[in-house]
Design a protein around this motif. Structure first.
Motif: not given
Length: 481
Positions: A380-388, A392-395, A463-479
């Motif tokens: 399942v896709p995870w991370g900040l990528g869909p919300h940035l 720039e992102q590298v893997r 984030t306590y998880g890597a769901s789409h919701a968790n990824g967006r939450a982290a991206a928002e916190v980081l601005g």
């Protein structure tokens, strides 16, 4: 000579099969008409909501009270959103927020979505108490490491799901949270006395039983004091004496997938595993994900043969089939209205924890560290990528990454390193240390948050998880959104 039709139907009534692809093949529907208890839907069966609804309708055409099950835990284990990631945070995030009302609301929303699609049994919630930071299969699927907190949220999750008309199945009895092995691949051992289980692992199961949970799933784990050399799935001491006798559970005992090595390898195959599980007190047998008509027939033949030669009591199988049928009769497809789309995202934002400062992260270089998925999670896709936005992102693979090259690539930009279970990922802690020692580095942990903290990092975000919701939450916190 063929199988006795009555015994064949009886055996089928204890089985939860599966089928490949987005459309139920004829054999899958025919088996339902012939008495199969039901099917489990996996990611390969899910393309879009309309297709899933059509599939469950096709199964109900075989028999109106067919059980349609799914592993929809929210968070890191999702089937409905396997292509994008779940719009709900998982149990670890909900446990971190520690609002049982929110947990019930999230699970009610998941249940409403399932009910609207014709799913009647959710193989959730996971109620294991994750006491081992190195646990490779539970982790963020758990509400936490405190038995009382896990118990409270487990009960709330069950109440939420079942209020939506979907049966809940709490797992994995008698507790998979202290293991450091994955029962998909081997038979883990939890070598503690029963008194430790009662204090550490069993309070959530007591709580969900009090909440009226319809089903409880067994664990393919070995607890020598109770199970001897075999798994709990094959142990009458666990399924009858402990679960039913001591804890008073009267619902359906469901096995974890019998194709898993923790069961199949121990028993010598899925068919023998089915016989042993029924004899031990299980009612509904999850055959697995890779199922075809011939496998179902082999399992049925094994059960019927065991009844015939006295290795399996017919009355025990009748009891199992009756319990399963009663569950199916109570869980006809319901009509429900899903909750607001932002519920899961708002919940995920509440779970984010920041240690340090995340100020000044203007267009950083985001470095996502590769982490393999478990079989339970799937790819399942995870991370900040869909919300940035304009970032720039590298893997990278932690063991292969060159810190100096990453610092050169970042230039004057800060680095945000994103990972899952970084504390146990080979090479990850060294990579973080090398980056943080010479470059402004923020670490985002999207797996189970252990005690490890990176020296020199500007901030550690959990984030306590890597769901789409968790990824967006982290991206928002980081601005970064």
């Amino acid at each position: 000579m063929g199988l006795d039709p009555g015994l064949r139907r009886l055996a089928l009534g204890t089985l939860l099969a599966a089928y490949p692809g987005p459309v139920p093949p004829d054999w899958a529907v025919d088996l339902v008409a012939e008495g199969l208890a039901g099917h489990t839907l996996f990611g390969t069966n899910v393309h879009d909501p309309a297709q899933v609804a059509a599939s469950t309708a096709a199964l109900r055409a075989g028999r109106a009270d067919v059980l349609v099950a799914i592993d929809e835990e929210g968070g890191d284990v999702t089937r409905l959103a396997h292509a994008t990631g779940s719009p709900y945070p998982g149990n670890a995030a909900l446990g971190a927020v520690d609002d049982v009302g929110l947990t019930r609301e999230v699970y009610a929303a998941i249940g409403a979505e399932l009910a609207a699609l014709g799913v009647t049994l959710d193989l959730a919630p996971t109620v294991d108490v994750n006491t081992a930071d190195e646990n490779p299969v539970i982790g963020t699927r758990s509400f936490g490491a405190d038995p009382l907190r896990v118990a409270a949220h487990s009960a709330a999750a069950v109440l939420g799901l079942q209020a939506a008309g979907v049966a809940a199945c709490a797992k994995h009895f008698p507790g998979h949270g202290a293991t450091v092995a994955d029962s998909h691949h081997e038979l883990p051992t939890v070598d503690v006395p029963p008194a430790v289980l009662r204090e550490r692992d069993l309070p959530p199961f007591a709580a969900v039983i009090d909440a009226g949970v319809e089903a409880i799933m067994t664990a393919h784990i070995r607890v020598p004091a109770l199970t001897g050399d075999g798994p709990a799935t094959f142990s009458r001491a666990v399924l009858v004496d402990l679960l039913r006798g001591e804890y008073g559970f009267t619902g359906v005992v469901v096995t974890d997938a019998l194709e898993m090595q923790g069961a199949a390898l121990t028993a010598g195959g899925v068919g023998p595993a089915a016989v042993r599980a029924l004899a031990a007190g299980a009612d509904l047998l999850c055959v697995g994900a890779k199922v075809d008509a011939s496998l179902v027939e082999r399992v049925v033949t094994g059960i019927v043969a065991a009844i015939g030669d006295g290795g399996l009591d017919r009355v025990r199988v009748e009891q199992a089939a009756e319990r399963t049928a009663a569950l199916a009769a109570r869980t006809r497809a319901a009509t429900a209205v899903p909750a607001t789309a932002d519920l899961g995202y708002a919940a995920a934002r509440r779970a984010v924890r920041v240690e340090g400062t995340v100020d000044g992260l203007d267009r950083p270089l985001v470095v996502q560290v590769y982490a393999a998925s478990t079989i339970a999670e799937g790819r399942v896709p995870w991370g900040l990528g869909p919300h940035l936005t304009d970032v720039e992102q590298v893997r990278v693979v932690a063991e292969e990454a060159d810190p100096q090259e990453l610092r050169r690539l970042a230039g004057a930009r800060p680095i945000v390193l994103v990972g899952r279970h970084l504390h146990r990922l080979p090479g990850a802690s060294d990579l973080v240390a090398a980056l943080a020692a010479a470059h402004p580095t923020t670490v985002v942990e999207m797996g189970w948050p252990a005690a490890w903290r990176p020296a020199g990092a500007r901030a550690f975000v959990t984030t306590y998880g890597a769901s789409h919701a968790n990824g967006r939450a982290a991206a928002e916190v980081l601005g970064l959104v």
